[in-house]
Design a protein around this motif. Structure first.
Motif, PDB file in Angstrom:
ATOM      1  N   VAL A 210       0.871  -1.167   0.000  1.00 39.24           N
ATOM      2  CA  VAL A 210       0.000   0.000   0.000  1.00 39.24           C
ATOM      3  C   VAL A 210       0.911   1.221   0.000  1.00 39.24           C
ATOM      4  O   VAL A 210       1.714   1.405   0.928  1.00 39.24           O
ATOM      5  CB  VAL A 210      -0.938   0.034   1.220  1.00 39.24           C
ATOM      6  N   TRP A 211       0.814   2.024  -1.054  1.00 42.13           N
ATOM      7  CA  TRP A 211       1.645   3.217  -1.209  1.00 42.13           C
ATOM      8  C   TRP A 211       0.853   4.410  -0.665  1.00 42.13           C
ATOM      9  O   TRP A 211      -0.153   4.823  -1.267  1.00 42.13           O
ATOM     10  CB  TRP A 211       1.986   3.440  -2.675  1.00 42.13           C
ATOM     11  N   CYS A 212       1.247   4.939   0.454  1.00 43.60           N
ATOM     12  CA  CYS A 212       0.552   6.072   1.073  1.00 43.60           C
ATOM     13  C   CYS A 212       1.161   7.367   0.541  1.00 43.60           C
ATOM     14  O   CYS A 212       2.279   7.739   0.925  1.00 43.60           O
ATOM     15  CB  CYS A 212       0.667   6.014   2.590  1.00 43.60           C
ATOM     16  N   VAL A 213       0.448   8.028  -0.335  1.00 43.85           N
ATOM     17  CA  VAL A 213       0.963   9.252  -0.944  1.00 43.85           C
ATOM     18  C   VAL A 213       0.187  10.491  -0.490  1.00 43.85           C
ATOM     19  O   VAL A 213       0.720  11.605  -0.508  1.00 43.85           O
ATOM     20  CB  VAL A 213       0.951   9.161  -2.492  1.00 43.85           C
TER      21      VAL A 213
ATOM     22  N   ILE B  76       6.819   9.541   9.158  1.00 45.51           N
ATOM     23  CA  ILE B  76       5.780   9.147   8.214  1.00 45.51           C
ATOM     24  C   ILE B  76       5.052  10.373   7.675  1.00 45.51           C
ATOM     25  O   ILE B  76       4.821  10.499   6.468  1.00 45.51           O
ATOM     26  CB  ILE B  76       4.795   8.167   8.890  1.00 45.51           C
ATOM     27  N   ARG B  77       4.681  11.279   8.560  1.00 50.87           N
ATOM     28  CA  ARG B  77       3.942  12.469   8.137  1.00 50.87           C
ATOM     29  C   ARG B  77       4.742  13.331   7.163  1.00 50.87           C
ATOM     30  O   ARG B  77       4.177  13.949   6.263  1.00 50.87           O
ATOM     31  CB  ARG B  77       3.555  13.305   9.359  1.00 50.87           C
TER      32      ARG B  77
ATOM     33  N   CYS C  29       4.924   6.830   1.958  1.00 51.00           N
ATOM     34  CA  CYS C  29       5.156   5.761   2.917  1.00 51.00           C
ATOM     35  C   CYS C  29       4.572   4.486   2.326  1.00 51.00           C
ATOM     36  O   CYS C  29       3.535   4.513   1.673  1.00 51.00           O
ATOM     37  CB  CYS C  29       4.495   6.053   4.257  1.00 51.00           C
ATOM     38  N   VAL C  30       5.245   3.385   2.558  1.00 44.55           N
ATOM     39  CA  VAL C  30       4.833   2.103   2.005  1.00 44.55           C
ATOM     40  C   VAL C  30       4.535   1.143   3.146  1.00 44.55           C
ATOM     41  O   VAL C  30       5.365   0.970   4.048  1.00 44.55           O
ATOM     42  CB  VAL C  30       5.943   1.505   1.107  1.00 44.55           C
ATOM     43  N   VAL C  31       3.354   0.550   3.109  1.00 47.25           N
ATOM     44  CA  VAL C  31       3.035  -0.551   4.012  1.00 47.25           C
ATOM     45  C   VAL C  31       3.290  -1.821   3.227  1.00 47.25           C
ATOM     46  O   VAL C  31       2.626  -2.081   2.220  1.00 47.25           O
ATOM     47  CB  VAL C  31       1.574  -0.505   4.484  1.00 47.25           C
ATOM     48  N   LEU C  32       4.274  -2.589   3.652  1.00 47.91           N
ATOM     49  CA  LEU C  32       4.604  -3.825   2.963  1.00 47.91           C
ATOM     50  C   LEU C  32       4.003  -4.980   3.748  1.00 47.91           C
ATOM     51  O   LEU C  32       4.463  -5.309   4.826  1.00 47.91           O
ATOM     52  CB  LEU C  32       6.116  -3.988   2.819  1.00 47.91           C
TER      53      LEU C  32
END
Length: 197
Positions: free
Chosen positions: A55-58, A78-79, A84-87
């Motif tokens: 999940v690529w948090c952009v 993260i902020r 940020c990537v959730v692997l």
């Protein structure tokens, strides 16, 4: 047979590559995220399991959502990161093996064996996490892989719609700010942790 890559490439991938605690304001495009995936998916996994789910948090909203489940220092990283990537790891990866590993009935190796699937998903998604870091470095980007978060809450927030997917680790991604790295920690000589038998 492939030839060794040159020292500049080895430096970028390994010797000079660092874990960054902060990044510049330079944006990272979706095309770059796709380019990372196109490289990392080529790295070997057992029976081509490919259990990693990213999940690529952009968006600021997605990064804030993720930051809520991280330790204080990690939440701030993260902020502020461009991405940020959730692997995650898919414990039900075996359902895709008829397509991904058509050479044998590999799905049957894992049917009914949750313990084996969990061990394989963790091992091979961790391999893919390493490929993610190297792919990002190869493309001129930097990462900040981390623990220090509530995996159960991250699972509920980002993988609730994917039964069997659980978080392995998270990472920031962008163009590293050199002022945010620590002095490199020691790396042992070959003789310390290796045996040739």
């Amino acid at each position: 047979m492939a030839a060794p890559i040159d020292d500049a490439a080895l430096d970028q991938l390994f010797r000079s590559g660092r874990t960054y605690n902060g990044f510049t304001d330079q944006p990272v495009s979706e095309d770059q995220l796709r380019a990372i995936w196109e490289l990392m998916k080529m790295g070997p996994t057992s029976a081509n399991q490919l259990p990693a789910r990213l999940v690529w948090c952009v968006s600021d909203e997605a990064k804030e959502k993720l930051a809520r489940f991280a330790s204080d220092s990690n939440a701030d990283k993260i902020r502020k990161a461009p991405v940020c990537v959730v692997l995650g790891m898919d414990v039900n990866f075996h359902e895709h093996l008829p397509e991904l590993f058509p050479h044998a009935d590999a799905k049957s190796w894992f049917d009914g064996n949750t313990e084996l699937r969990e061990a394989s998903a963790f091992r091979n998604s961790s391999l893919q996490g390493g490929y993610f870091i190297l792919a990002a470095r190869a493309l001129g980007l930097d990462t900040g892989p981390m623990s220090g978060f509530d995996a159960g809450e991250v699972d509920k927030a980002f993988f609730a719609d994917q039964p069997g997917v659980r978080t392995n680790f998270i990472s920031t991604l962008g163009y590293g700010d050199p002022s945010t790295i620590f002095e490199r920690s020691p790396r042992p000589a070959f003789e310390k942790f290796n045996r040739v038998v």
